[in-house]
Design an enzyme around this catalytic site. Structure first.
Site, mmCIF file in Angstrom:
data_model
loop_
_atom_site.group_PDB
_atom_site.id
_atom_site.type_symbol
_atom_site.label_atom_id
_atom_site.label_comp_id
_atom_site.label_asym_id
_atom_site.label_seq_id
_atom_site.Cartn_x
_atom_site.Cartn_y
_atom_site.Cartn_z
ATOM 1 N N LYS A 192 -3.648 -3.104 -9.300
ATOM 2 C CA LYS A 192 -3.375 -1.823 -8.645
ATOM 3 C C LYS A 192 -4.636 -0.972 -8.665
ATOM 4 O O LYS A 192 -5.264 -0.796 -9.728
ATOM 5 C CB LYS A 192 -2.237 -1.095 -9.364
ATOM 6 C CG LYS A 192 -1.750 0.167 -8.674
ATOM 7 C CD LYS A 192 -0.481 0.688 -9.334
ATOM 8 C CE LYS A 192 0.071 1.883 -8.570
ATOM 9 N NZ LYS A 192 1.351 2.364 -9.161
ATOM 10 N N SER A 195 1.057 5.752 -1.187
ATOM 11 C CA SER A 195 0.301 6.983 -0.953
ATOM 12 C C SER A 195 -0.797 7.206 -1.978
ATOM 13 O O SER A 195 -1.835 7.793 -1.675
ATOM 14 C CB SER A 195 1.257 8.178 -0.969
ATOM 15 O OG SER A 195 1.968 8.213 -2.194
ATOM 16 N N ILE A 196 -0.610 6.739 -3.223
ATOM 17 C CA ILE A 196 -1.566 6.986 -4.296
ATOM 18 C C ILE A 196 -2.491 5.798 -4.515
ATOM 19 O O ILE A 196 -3.671 5.958 -4.812
ATOM 20 C CB ILE A 196 -0.832 7.304 -5.618
ATOM 21 C CG1 ILE A 196 0.044 8.557 -5.454
ATOM 22 C CG2 ILE A 196 -1.813 7.493 -6.757
ATOM 23 C CD1 ILE A 196 -0.723 9.823 -5.213
ATOM 24 N N ASP A 210 10.896 7.330 -10.114
ATOM 25 C CA ASP A 210 10.450 7.056 -8.739
ATOM 26 C C ASP A 210 11.162 5.797 -8.234
ATOM 27 O O ASP A 210 10.525 4.844 -7.763
ATOM 28 C CB ASP A 210 8.932 6.871 -8.713
ATOM 29 C CG ASP A 210 8.340 7.076 -7.320
ATOM 30 O OD1 ASP A 210 9.057 7.606 -6.448
ATOM 31 O OD2 ASP A 210 7.186 6.691 -7.100
ATOM 32 N N GLN A 222 -2.985 1.118 -3.917
ATOM 33 C CA GLN A 222 -2.529 -0.099 -3.257
ATOM 34 C C GLN A 222 -2.689 -1.277 -4.220
ATOM 35 O O GLN A 222 -3.418 -1.215 -5.199
ATOM 36 C CB GLN A 222 -3.252 -0.345 -1.944
ATOM 37 C CG GLN A 222 -4.712 -0.689 -2.006
ATOM 38 C CD GLN A 222 -5.336 -0.775 -0.612
ATOM 39 O OE1 GLN A 222 -4.914 -0.082 0.317
ATOM 40 N NE2 GLN A 222 -6.328 -1.620 -0.455
ATOM 41 N N VAL A 223 -1.965 -2.361 -3.900
ATOM 42 C CA VAL A 223 -1.852 -3.498 -4.819
ATOM 43 C C VAL A 223 -2.426 -4.747 -4.172
ATOM 44 O O VAL A 223 -2.161 -5.026 -2.985
ATOM 45 C CB VAL A 223 -0.376 -3.724 -5.203
ATOM 46 C CG1 VAL A 223 -0.221 -4.986 -6.039
ATOM 47 C CG2 VAL A 223 0.168 -2.519 -5.959
ATOM 48 N N SER A 226 0.846 -1.190 0.000
ATOM 49 C CA SER A 226 0.000 0.000 0.000
ATOM 50 C C SER A 226 0.882 1.240 0.000
ATOM 51 O O SER A 226 1.784 1.358 0.825
ATOM 52 C CB SER A 226 -0.909 0.000 1.237
ATOM 53 O OG SER A 226 -1.760 1.116 1.224
#
Length: 554
Positions: A152, A134-135, A287, A137-138, A132
């Site tokens: 996702k 910030s934008i 990222d 979760q998987v 999980s």
């Protein structure tokens, strides 16, 4: 100006810091330092007992404050040279262990996106999140044909939260640009605009799926990097389905050593992958924190999360490569010349002075391993030097700088004795040779051949028309100078201010005349005629609106 909602957000930020026992952070700021004594009369400060360790409180506060603050914590987590170990370890949890939202809610989002029951798409779906952030979760799932995948899902209502905080950033940036002497050089509004575009793009998982597909094509036959496959029929704006990969998180150095992974080779591969993305393909993963990078048992990198990708213009790419090469060769004069040529510093800058300043900052770090170098400190000193020479921040390079800091943080964990210069220099020399050598010339000719085939038959006619116009005196020369355009804008702005000042003065004088015509001086404010209030008020508003800011006076 700061609106009421933004003032409320600032107060909320301070409240969250106090709630998590970070009062000292507030009272350490310049604004609140004079009121530090209030800590000793603050009841919660007396009664606070057995609170969680400092690092846990910082992580919890960043999580509660939202995605922008979590992103900030993720960047900091890779900089162990700047943080105490306990804080670095705790912030590392922000990479993939942010508090999840309920799995039931994730399932509902997926069903709304597909407009059908989840079991009609997946044979299995685990509502417990695998990771999980910030934008999004998987979740782990399995397609109807038995393929293992990850799903996702974007967090609900996350766009509103991001837009609220970006709005606050814009307000702060505009105030800085208007009233801070360094504001125009640092271009904070452009930096925030670049960041806003990046983080809002991250909310569109169709865009991320496209990024993943492009990066996969670039490294399809590579032994260095593997990108999982995207299953396009199951992708939507807020849902993305990808191949599930299995590897060891790159931050788990002890486990990698137990698998007999060559750490030196792994760190060198990481540097080469980065430069390959930036210079060969001009499309790089921006990222690259440890939560997004895994390692296979064979030592191959496995990457996930492609929401933030970077690219450079051909001009910036070329100048950047030349800067790196000149830097690696300690040719500081060429570095200074390139900065002037690319207009990163003003054209009137003295090359010899700028060269000496760069040498002073950079020379001490050569022939030293990564463990003895801090790019964070180096960038800080370079920014201090740049301020002396009025060097502007380049917003298009912010993502690249962020990625470089991530690469350094990873390299420092994997193999601190890495010689970064010797690893990167041969790659850049090869790339420059390909760009400037005979192969590059033939490649450009081949690429432009269709255009020349189309233009060449028209060329004689175009030359004839140009000659005829010149003979008849019909040739018109059009010239446009950026400085002239800027001067015209300044003259127009000055004329507007002058007109506004005259209008405002006229209204205020009219208000005074009306007041005088009444034949007496008012004893109370309430006695002033409404027409005087109206004219005088409008005049003052016009005057205040067009009054030049501090940056304008500078």
């Amino acid at each position: 100006m700061i609106g009421f909602s933004q003032i409320g957000r600032l107060l909320h930020i301070n409240w969250v810091l106090v709630k998590h026992g970070l009062d000292d952070v507030i009272f350490a700021t310049h604004l609140f330092r004079p009121f530090r004594f209030l800590l000793f009369v603050w009841p919660p400060h007396w009664l606070r007992q057995n609170q969680a360790p400092r690092a846990e409180r910082i992580r919890a506060a960043l999580e509660e404050l939202g995605p922008l603050f979590v992103k900030f914590g993720q960047i900091l987590s890779t900089r162990r040279d700047l943080l105490p170990d306990d804080i670095a370890d705790e912030l590392a949890k922000l990479q993939d262990q942010v508090s999840p939202f309920p799995g039931v809610q994730a399932r509902q989002i997926i069903e709304r996106s597909y407009k059908q029951d989840i079991h009609e798409v997946f044979a299995e779906f685990d509502e417990t999140p695998l990771a999980s952030a910030s934008i999004a979760q998987v979740h782990v799932a399995r397609l109807l044909d038995g393929t293992d995948v990850v799903v996702k899902v974007v967090r609900p209502d996350i766009k509103r939260v991001i837009e609220r905080d970006v709005s606050l950033l814009y307000t702060i940036a505009r105030l800085a640009e208007r009233y801070w002497r360094e504001g125009r050089r640092l271009r904070p509004v452009e930096v925030v605009r670049e960041y806003e575009k990046t983080i809002l793009d991250e909310l569109d998982l169709m865009r991320e799926a496209g990024n993943a597909s492009q990066l996969r094509r670039n490294f399809l036959d590579s032994e260095q990097l593997y990108i999982p496959e995207v299953y396009w029929p199951h992708c939507r704006r807020n849902v993305m389905v990808m191949e599930r990969i299995f590897g060891t998180p790159i931050g788990n150095v002890d486990e990698l050593r137990q698998q007999n992974i060559d750490m030196k080779q792994l760190s060198e591969r990481g540097v080469e992958i980065f430069f390959t993305q930036v210079f060969k393909y001009n499309f790089f993963h921006a990222d690259m924190h440890p939560g997004n990078i895994f390692v296979s048992p064979e030592g191959q990198y496995l990457a996930v999360d492609f929401g933030i990708m970077g690219a450079l213009s051909p001009e910036d790419q070329r100048y950047l490569a030349e800067n790196f090469l000149a830097f690696f060769n300690r040719d500081y004069r060429r570095v200074a010349e390139l900065h002037v040529e690319s207009e990163w510093v003003p054209s009137g800058t003295r090359i010899d002075e700028f060269e000496a300043a760069i040498r002073t900052v950079c020379e001490p770090i050569f022939e030293r391993p990564l463990k003895d170098i801090s790019f964070g400190h180096l960038l800080l000193r370079l920014f201090q030097t740049a301020r002396r020479f009025d060097m502007e921040v380049q917003p298009q390079l912010v993502l690249l700088q962020k990625t470089l800091l991530n690469i350094e943080g990873l390299g420092r964990q994997l193999y601190p004795d890495l010689d970064l210069w010797q690893t990167a220099k041969p790659f850049l020399e090869r790339w420059m040779s390909e760009q400037l050598g005979p192969k590059a010339l033939l490649k450009n000719l081949k690429a432009n051949l269709p255009m020349w085939v189309e233009i060449l038959p028209q060329l004689p006619t175009m030359i004839h028309d140009l000659t005829r116009q010149a003979q008849k005196g019909e040739l018109e020369l059009r010239w446009r100078s950026d400085e002239m355009v800027k001067l015209r804008c300044e003259v127009r702005a000055s004329n507007r201010r002058s007109f506004a000042a005259i209008t405002a003065a006229g209204l205020i004088v009219s208000a005074a005349v009306i007041l005088g015509l009444d034949g007496y001086a008012p004893r109370m404010v309430a006695d002033i005629p409404f027409s005087s209030w109206l004219l005088g008020g409008i005049g003052l508003i016009i005057l205040m609106t067009y009054w030049p800011s501090r940056s304008g006076r500078d």
